[in-house]
Design a protein around this motif. Structure first.
Motif, PDB file in Angstrom:
ATOM      1  N   LEU A   1       0.821  -1.212   0.000  1.00  0.00           N
ATOM      2  CA  LEU A   1       0.000   0.000   0.000  1.00  0.00           C
ATOM      3  C   LEU A   1       0.857   1.266   0.000  1.00  0.00           C
ATOM      4  CD1 LEU A   1      -3.202   0.720   0.588  1.00  0.00           C
ATOM      5  CD2 LEU A   1      -2.037   1.839   2.481  1.00  0.00           C
ATOM      6  N   ALA A   2       1.869   1.286   0.868  1.00  0.00           N
ATOM      7  CA  ALA A   2       2.739   2.470   0.970  1.00  0.00           C
ATOM      8  C   ALA A   2       3.435   2.716  -0.367  1.00  0.00           C
ATOM      9  CB  ALA A   2       3.754   2.271   2.095  1.00  0.00           C
TER      10      ALA A   2
ATOM     11  N   LEU B   1      -2.187   3.797   9.334  1.00  0.00           N
ATOM     12  CA  LEU B   1      -2.164   4.537   8.071  1.00  0.00           C
ATOM     13  C   LEU B   1      -1.757   5.992   8.301  1.00  0.00           C
ATOM     14  CD1 LEU B   1      -2.471   4.684   5.049  1.00  0.00           C
ATOM     15  CD2 LEU B   1      -4.944   4.918   5.329  1.00  0.00           C
ATOM     16  N   GLU B   2      -2.227   6.567   9.399  1.00  0.00           N
ATOM     17  CA  GLU B   2      -1.825   7.949   9.711  1.00  0.00           C
ATOM     18  C   GLU B   2      -0.306   8.055   9.857  1.00  0.00           C
ATOM     19  OE1 GLU B   2      -5.901   9.306  12.094  1.00  0.00           O
ATOM     20  OE2 GLU B   2      -4.062   8.946  13.233  1.00  0.00           O
ATOM     21  N   LYS B   3       0.290   7.063  10.509  1.00  0.00           N
ATOM     22  CA  LYS B   3       1.745   7.083  10.692  1.00  0.00           C
ATOM     23  C   LYS B   3       2.471   6.960   9.352  1.00  0.00           C
ATOM     24  CE  LYS B   3       2.411   5.209  15.359  1.00  0.00           C
ATOM     25  NZ  LYS B   3       3.669   5.572  16.019  1.00  0.00           N
ATOM     26  N   ILE B   4       2.002   6.041   8.510  1.00  0.00           N
ATOM     27  CA  ILE B   4       2.643   5.836   7.206  1.00  0.00           C
ATOM     28  C   ILE B   4       2.574   7.115   6.373  1.00  0.00           C
ATOM     29  CG2 ILE B   4       2.383   4.605   4.996  1.00  0.00           C
ATOM     30  CD1 ILE B   4       1.617   2.112   6.746  1.00  0.00           C
ATOM     31  N   LEU B   5       1.434   7.775   6.393  1.00  0.00           N
ATOM     32  CA  LEU B   5       1.276   9.029   5.640  1.00  0.00           C
ATOM     33  C   LEU B   5       2.205  10.104   6.199  1.00  0.00           C
ATOM     34  CD1 LEU B   5      -2.621   9.041   5.252  1.00  0.00           C
ATOM     35  CD2 LEU B   5      -0.935   8.563   3.461  1.00  0.00           C
ATOM     36  N   ALA B   6       2.346  10.128   7.521  1.00  0.00           N
ATOM     37  CA  ALA B   6       3.238  11.120   8.140  1.00  0.00           C
ATOM     38  C   ALA B   6       4.694  10.840   7.751  1.00  0.00           C
ATOM     39  CB  ALA B   6       3.073  11.104   9.650  1.00  0.00           C
ATOM     40  N   TRP B   7       5.100   9.560   7.765  1.00  0.00           N
ATOM     41  CA  TRP B   7       6.465   9.196   7.373  1.00  0.00           C
ATOM     42  C   TRP B   7       6.748   9.629   5.927  1.00  0.00           C
ATOM     43  CZ3 TRP B   7       5.466   3.725   9.735  1.00  0.00           C
ATOM     44  CH2 TRP B   7       5.771   3.752  11.109  1.00  0.00           C
ATOM     45  N   GLY B   8       5.730   9.538   5.077  1.00  0.00           N
ATOM     46  CA  GLY B   8       5.920   9.874   3.667  1.00  0.00           C
ATOM     47  C   GLY B   8       5.557  11.320   3.352  1.00  0.00           C
TER      48      GLY B   8
ATOM     49  N   ASP C   1     -11.842  10.564   1.739  1.00  0.00           N
ATOM     50  CA  ASP C   1     -12.283   9.471   0.868  1.00  0.00           C
ATOM     51  C   ASP C   1     -11.124   8.567   0.482  1.00  0.00           C
ATOM     52  OD1 ASP C   1     -14.833  10.294   0.947  1.00  0.00           O
ATOM     53  OD2 ASP C   1     -14.933  11.060  -1.119  1.00  0.00           O
ATOM     54  N   GLU C   2     -10.004   9.200   0.138  1.00  0.00           N
ATOM     55  CA  GLU C   2      -8.840   8.408  -0.257  1.00  0.00           C
ATOM     56  C   GLU C   2      -8.327   7.588   0.928  1.00  0.00           C
ATOM     57  OE1 GLU C   2      -4.688   8.940  -2.724  1.00  0.00           O
ATOM     58  OE2 GLU C   2      -5.884  10.728  -2.309  1.00  0.00           O
ATOM     59  N   PHE C   3      -8.392   8.203   2.112  1.00  0.00           N
ATOM     60  CA  PHE C   3      -7.960   7.511   3.329  1.00  0.00           C
ATOM     61  C   PHE C   3      -8.783   6.238   3.517  1.00  0.00           C
ATOM     62  CE2 PHE C   3      -7.530   6.590   7.804  1.00  0.00           C
ATOM     63  CZ  PHE C   3      -6.261   7.032   8.151  1.00  0.00           C
ATOM     64  N   MET C   4     -10.095   6.369   3.393  1.00  0.00           N
ATOM     65  CA  MET C   4     -10.975   5.210   3.563  1.00  0.00           C
ATOM     66  C   MET C   4     -10.680   4.144   2.509  1.00  0.00           C
ATOM     67  SD  MET C   4     -12.478   6.058   6.203  1.00  0.00           S
ATOM     68  CE  MET C   4     -13.683   4.773   6.468  1.00  0.00           C
ATOM     69  N   SER C   5     -10.431   4.583   1.297  1.00  0.00           N
ATOM     70  CA  SER C   5     -10.187   3.611   0.232  1.00  0.00           C
ATOM     71  C   SER C   5      -8.848   2.896   0.429  1.00  0.00           C
ATOM     72  CB  SER C   5     -10.338   4.292  -1.132  1.00  0.00           C
ATOM     73  OG  SER C   5      -9.195   4.147  -1.910  1.00  0.00           O
ATOM     74  N   LEU C   6      -7.837   3.611   0.933  1.00  0.00           N
ATOM     75  CA  LEU C   6      -6.541   2.969   1.200  1.00  0.00           C
ATOM     76  C   LEU C   6      -6.664   1.948   2.345  1.00  0.00           C
ATOM     77  CD1 LEU C   6      -3.987   5.926   0.883  1.00  0.00           C
ATOM     78  CD2 LEU C   6      -4.447   4.113  -0.781  1.00  0.00           C
ATOM     79  N   MET C   7      -7.450   2.290   3.363  1.00  0.00           N
ATOM     80  CA  MET C   7      -7.666   1.358   4.477  1.00  0.00           C
ATOM     81  C   MET C   7      -8.322   0.077   3.991  1.00  0.00           C
ATOM     82  SD  MET C   7      -7.848   2.725   7.984  1.00  0.00           S
ATOM     83  CE  MET C   7      -9.576   2.690   8.374  1.00  0.00           C
ATOM     84  N   ALA C   8      -9.312   0.245   3.116  1.00  0.00           N
ATOM     85  CA  ALA C   8     -10.018  -0.930   2.592  1.00  0.00           C
ATOM     86  C   ALA C   8      -9.079  -1.783   1.751  1.00  0.00           C
ATOM     87  CB  ALA C   8     -11.228  -0.483   1.772  1.00  0.00           C
ATOM     88  N   LYS C   9      -8.256  -1.129   0.938  1.00  0.00           N
ATOM     89  CA  LYS C   9      -7.295  -1.841   0.086  1.00  0.00           C
ATOM     90  C   LYS C   9      -6.325  -2.654   0.932  1.00  0.00           C
ATOM     91  CE  LYS C   9      -6.379   0.695  -4.113  1.00  0.00           C
ATOM     92  NZ  LYS C   9      -5.567   1.775  -4.624  1.00  0.00           N
TER      93      LYS C   9
END
Ligand code: G6P
Ligand code: MG
Length: 217
Positions: free
Chosen positions: A27-28, A52-59, A66-74
């Protein structure tokens, strides 16, 4: 003499960290964020949203809701593709030995996990019937180190918190058990889990005599 024994799932009963790693890495990388094993360590015991919040912060990424929800589902779909292939052979060594010992000695047994997939995983490895109570990511509003998950577990087992024993592989989980006033047993590295009352590398180091003493306490 009956005590409540509460088990974390991921890293205690099964090693699902490797599947979380594969799914988070895919995903990342799909959003051009690097992800390595050290980062995966930091996600142990951490909820899906917080991870996911941590991964987004690292990057250094910011995305829409909406994108957040879709990435979580993926991520979860990918993770489930590994979980669906799990079987009894993935139960960590000597976990069944301890569960059986507790059962034949009439101890109360619960699961206390942050995972929303906990029931599915227990079914896959054929351990669902070993637990009198299951508290998972669907039942709690506050993540470890908040003690909520273990306090609900104690209540469902009809045990006072001080009569409960928690097995945990994450620092946040040990802290949650300590805050709940339960006996905390770290499963893993003693340098990482030093806040625990007792620490073992894994269940092969835990003798039934040790459990017997805990029950008597
Ligand atoms: C456990 C794992 C974490 C995981 C969390 C939520 O605490 O150690 O790595 O993120 O459960 O799992 P879930 O299956 O709901 O995504
Ligand atoms: Mg864990």
């Amino acid at each position: 003499n009956t005590k409540g024994f509460i088990f974390d799932l991921d890293g205690v009963i099964v090693d699902t960290a490797k599947y979380h790693f594969l799914a988070w890495k895919k995903l990342a990388n799909s959003i051009d964020v690097d992800f390595n094993k050290e980062q995966n360590e930091q996600l142990k015991g951490v909820s899906r949203v917080k991870s996911l919040e941590k991964i987004l912060a690292w990057g250094n990424k910011s995305i829409s809701e909406d994108e957040f929800m879709s990435l979580m589902a993926k991520k979860n779909d990918d993770y489930l593709s590994y979980i669906n292939k799990m079987g009894e052979d993935e139960i960590l060594p000597d976990v069944p030995k301890i569960l059986n010992y507790l059962k034949i000695n009439n101890q109360a047994i619960a699961l206390g996990s942050a995972s929303k997939n906990a029931r599915k995983i227990l079914e896959k490895v054929n351990l669902i019937s070993s637990f009198q109570a299951i508290v998972d990511g669907n039942d709690v509003s506050k993540a470890k180190p908040d003690p909520e998950v273990f306090l609900i577990g104690a209540k469902l087992l009809n045990q006072k918190p001080e009569n409960c024993v928690v097995f945990e592989d994450s620092v946040a989980g040990i802290q949650a058990a300590n805050i709940a006033n339960m006996i905390s047993i770290g499963i893993g590295d003693k340098n990482v889990l030093h806040e625990a009352d007792y620490i073992f590398k894994d269940f092969t180091e835990i003798s039934t005599d040790f459990i017997k003493e805990l029950v008597k306490k």
